[in-house]
Design a protein around this motif. Structure first.
Motif, short mmCIF file in Angstrom:
data_model
loop_
_atom_site.label_atom_id
_atom_site.label_comp_id
_atom_site.label_asym_id
_atom_site.label_seq_id
_atom_site.Cartn_x
_atom_site.Cartn_y
_atom_site.Cartn_z
N ILE A 6 -5.36 -2.01 -0.91
CA ILE A 6 -6.11 -2.02 0.35
C ILE A 6 -7.06 -3.23 0.40
CG2 ILE A 6 -7.84 -0.79 1.72
CD1 ILE A 6 -6.55 1.82 0.74
N ALA A 7 -7.72 -3.49 -0.74
CA ALA A 7 -8.63 -4.64 -0.81
C ALA A 7 -7.87 -5.95 -0.69
CB ALA A 7 -9.42 -4.61 -2.12
N GLU A 8 -6.68 -6.02 -1.27
CA GLU A 8 -5.85 -7.23 -1.16
C GLU A 8 -5.43 -7.47 0.29
OE1 GLU A 8 -2.61 -6.71 -3.82
OE2 GLU A 8 -3.75 -7.33 -5.60
N LYS A 35 -25.31 -13.16 9.44
CA LYS A 35 -26.42 -12.52 8.74
C LYS A 35 -26.58 -13.16 7.37
CE LYS A 35 -25.65 -8.03 10.97
NZ LYS A 35 -25.31 -6.60 10.73
N LEU A 36 -27.82 -13.37 6.98
CA LEU A 36 -28.10 -14.06 5.72
C LEU A 36 -28.54 -13.11 4.62
CD1 LEU A 36 -30.02 -17.13 7.18
CD2 LEU A 36 -27.57 -16.89 6.76
N LYS A 37 -28.65 -11.80 4.93
CA LYS A 37 -29.06 -10.81 3.95
C LYS A 37 -28.09 -9.64 3.94
CE LYS A 37 -34.01 -11.89 4.34
NZ LYS A 37 -35.37 -11.35 4.62
N ASN A 38 -28.27 -8.75 2.95
CA ASN A 38 -27.42 -7.56 2.80
C ASN A 38 -25.94 -7.93 2.75
OD1 ASN A 38 -29.74 -5.91 2.95
ND2 ASN A 38 -29.64 -5.90 5.19
N LEU A 39 -25.63 -8.89 1.87
CA LEU A 39 -24.27 -9.39 1.77
C LEU A 39 -23.42 -8.46 0.90
CD1 LEU A 39 -25.18 -13.15 1.28
CD2 LEU A 39 -24.82 -11.89 3.40
N SER A 40 -22.09 -8.53 1.07
CA SER A 40 -21.17 -7.63 0.40
C SER A 40 -20.35 -8.37 -0.65
CB SER A 40 -20.23 -6.98 1.42
OG SER A 40 -20.95 -6.36 2.46
N VAL A 41 -19.71 -7.57 -1.51
CA VAL A 41 -18.79 -8.15 -2.48
C VAL A 41 -17.49 -8.51 -1.76
CG1 VAL A 41 -17.52 -7.77 -4.62
CG2 VAL A 41 -19.80 -6.79 -4.33
N ARG A 42 -16.97 -9.69 -2.01
CA ARG A 42 -15.77 -10.15 -1.34
C ARG A 42 -14.57 -9.28 -1.70
NH1 ARG A 42 -16.19 -15.71 -2.63
NH2 ARG A 42 -14.56 -15.40 -4.19
N VAL A 58 -13.20 -7.13 -5.16
CA VAL A 58 -12.97 -5.68 -5.17
C VAL A 58 -11.57 -5.38 -5.70
CG1 VAL A 58 -12.77 -3.61 -3.74
CG2 VAL A 58 -14.59 -5.26 -3.29
N ALA A 59 -10.59 -6.15 -5.25
CA ALA A 59 -9.20 -5.94 -5.70
C ALA A 59 -9.08 -6.18 -7.20
CB ALA A 59 -8.26 -6.87 -4.93
N LEU A 60 -9.70 -7.25 -7.70
CA LEU A 60 -9.65 -7.53 -9.15
C LEU A 60 -10.34 -6.43 -9.94
CD1 LEU A 60 -10.41 -11.38 -9.25
CD2 LEU A 60 -8.25 -10.25 -9.80
N ILE A 88 0.84 -1.20 0.00
CA ILE A 88 0.00 0.00 0.00
C ILE A 88 0.88 1.26 0.00
CG2 ILE A 88 -1.68 1.32 1.34
CD1 ILE A 88 -2.82 -1.34 2.34
N ALA A 89 1.93 1.26 0.83
CA ALA A 89 2.84 2.41 0.89
C ALA A 89 3.52 2.63 -0.46
CB ALA A 89 3.88 2.18 1.98
#
Length: 427
Positions: A134-136, A241-248, A252-254, A62-63
């Motif tokens: 950052i995502a990685e 939680k089984l709802k409102n899931l996020s992108v892994r 995001v990095a890809l 990141i730096a």
């Protein structure tokens, strides 16, 4: 014979009473390590994982990306060059030692007024690379957390197996001594004695293997968490939680890496470069200048274009194809995540059902072993029946404990693959 029949009937009655009033009580706490002062929990392991060298290496990445972005920003500023020149010339054809000396100092300033927005796109490229880094790092952390959870519950599964095996070995050794006395008195056969000894030896072998598995879990946890792991206590995970899931995070990095390729492609442009320049020269001898002036200053605007059209076209085309390839990989990964969510949601349901099945099997195995054990003490059943009941009890205990730990692992799998943060579910 009549007394033996009456005793057998009484034992059967005890069996029916056991079924009527429930199986002998079983607590998983009896197969877990006792919580001691200073023992490590799952939260401690997770927090310490932030010092893992893989995570620290991502910080350096990141730096590096931030330094490259700052370098791209500085390209908006002017370029300043300075030079000093000294020349010495002699005339070999002359009888005299003639020479001509010439020295000069020049300072140039060049500022790009327009570059076809290539500098702007370079900054955007570096910003996308920072977001990708950052995502990685986040994905690396989440992967470490998942590995720690898996090793953590595998440790307690192996610990429970080891404790149960030691209890089994202790029980077998006690029966070997008792049967040896009966054999010495002529009330038992050598086959019974040797069969129990063989089972005790096999159990001892299983204990050694279980100890090795336990040590491997402990060492893996020490490596992953970057701390020495000795004593641990078991805690569970909160229901995911089984709802409102996020992108892994890896997706995001890809996606950000694909975006950086697009910005890199945009830097290749056929637009002209317009620059403002200012060149200052100082010649103390005034020899090399046509006007013999010591000072000169030139200000102007320069417009330049590159005409290597095919080379630049193919370079831009290659970057465009790389961008398309990256976006297709992102699309595949998103579909893969949808698959993973459905898979681990089903695994979560099955793991919960396995607990109920294993619990019912454990109750039955404990009732059966208690009854067979009493019958065996009264010499109403053979050692074969006793060993079978003992093995069934051990297997049922191991299966039940494994089902509990597997349920926790499936919780962690669902949280990880659905893009949620695993550390938020640790109690």
């Amino acid at each position: 014979m009549k007394k033996r029949y009456i005793f057998s009937v009484c034992l059967l009655c005890l069996g029916f009473l056991g079924e009527a009033f429930g199986a002998p009580k079983f607590s998983i706490d009896n197969l877990l390590p006792k919580e001691k002062d200073g023992s490590i929990g799952l939260r401690d392991l997770i927090d310490s994982a932030k010092n893992n060298y893989q995570v620290l290496a991502k910080n350096d990445g990141i730096a590096k990306s931030e330094a490259e972005k700052m370098s791209a920003y500085l390209e908006f500023g002017p370029n300043i060059t300075a030079s000093y020149n000294y020349g010495y010339q002699t005339n070999p054809s002359s009888s005299k030692t003639d020479y001509i000396g010439d020295q000069s100092v020049s300072i140039g300033l060049n500022y790009d007024l327009y570059t076809g927005f290539s500098s702007v796109n370079k900054v955007k490229q570096k910003s996308a690379e920072i977001r990708a880094s950052i995502a990685e790092k986040k994905y690396t952390l989440e992967s470490l957390y998942l590995q720690i959870v898996q090793e953590y519950y595998a440790y307690f599964t192996n610990y429970s197996n080891l404790t149960s095996l030691k209890q089994k070995k202790k029980l077998l050794d006690s029966n070997v001594k008792r049967l040896q006395k009966l054999y010495n008195s002529g009330l038992s056969t050598i086959n019974d004695v040797e069969a129990l000894k063989a089972e005790a030896s096999l159990t001892e072998y299983q204990i050694a293997q279980s100890e090795l598995d336990l040590e491997q879990n402990r060492l893996n946890l020490s490596l992953l968490s970057s701390q020495e792991v000795t004593n641990m206590h078991r805690v569970g995970l909160a229901d995911p939680k089984l709802k409102n899931l996020s992108v892994r995070s890896d997706i995001v990095a890809l996606s950000e890496q694909a975006q950086s390729l697009d910005y890199q492609k945009r830097q290749i442009t056929y637009a002209p470069t317009i620059s403002l320049y200012d060149n200052f020269n100082y010649n103390p001898d005034g020899i090399s200048s046509l006007t013999n002036d010591k000072f000169s200053n030139t200000v102007g605007i320069q417009i330049s274009m590159q005409f290597d059209s095919m080379s630049r076209y193919m370079q831009k085309e290659a970057l465009g194809l790389s961008y398309l390839q990256a976006t297709k990989n992102v699309a595949y990964k998103k579909e893969e995540q949808k698959r993973d969510i459905r898979l681990y949601y089903k695994s979560l349901q099955i793991a919960k059902a396995k607990i109920k099945s294993a619990e019912a099997g454990l109750k039955s195995a404990m009732i059966a072993f208690e009854n067979v054990s009493k019958q065996y003490d009264a010499q109403l059943v053979t050692y074969v029946d006793y060993l079978n009941a003992l093995s069934q009890k051990f297997t049922a205990e191991a299966t039940y404990v494994e089902s509990l730990n597997n349920y926790e692992m499936q919780k962690a799998n669902f949280v990880f693959y659905s893009g949620q943060e695993l550390q938020n579910y640790i109690k």
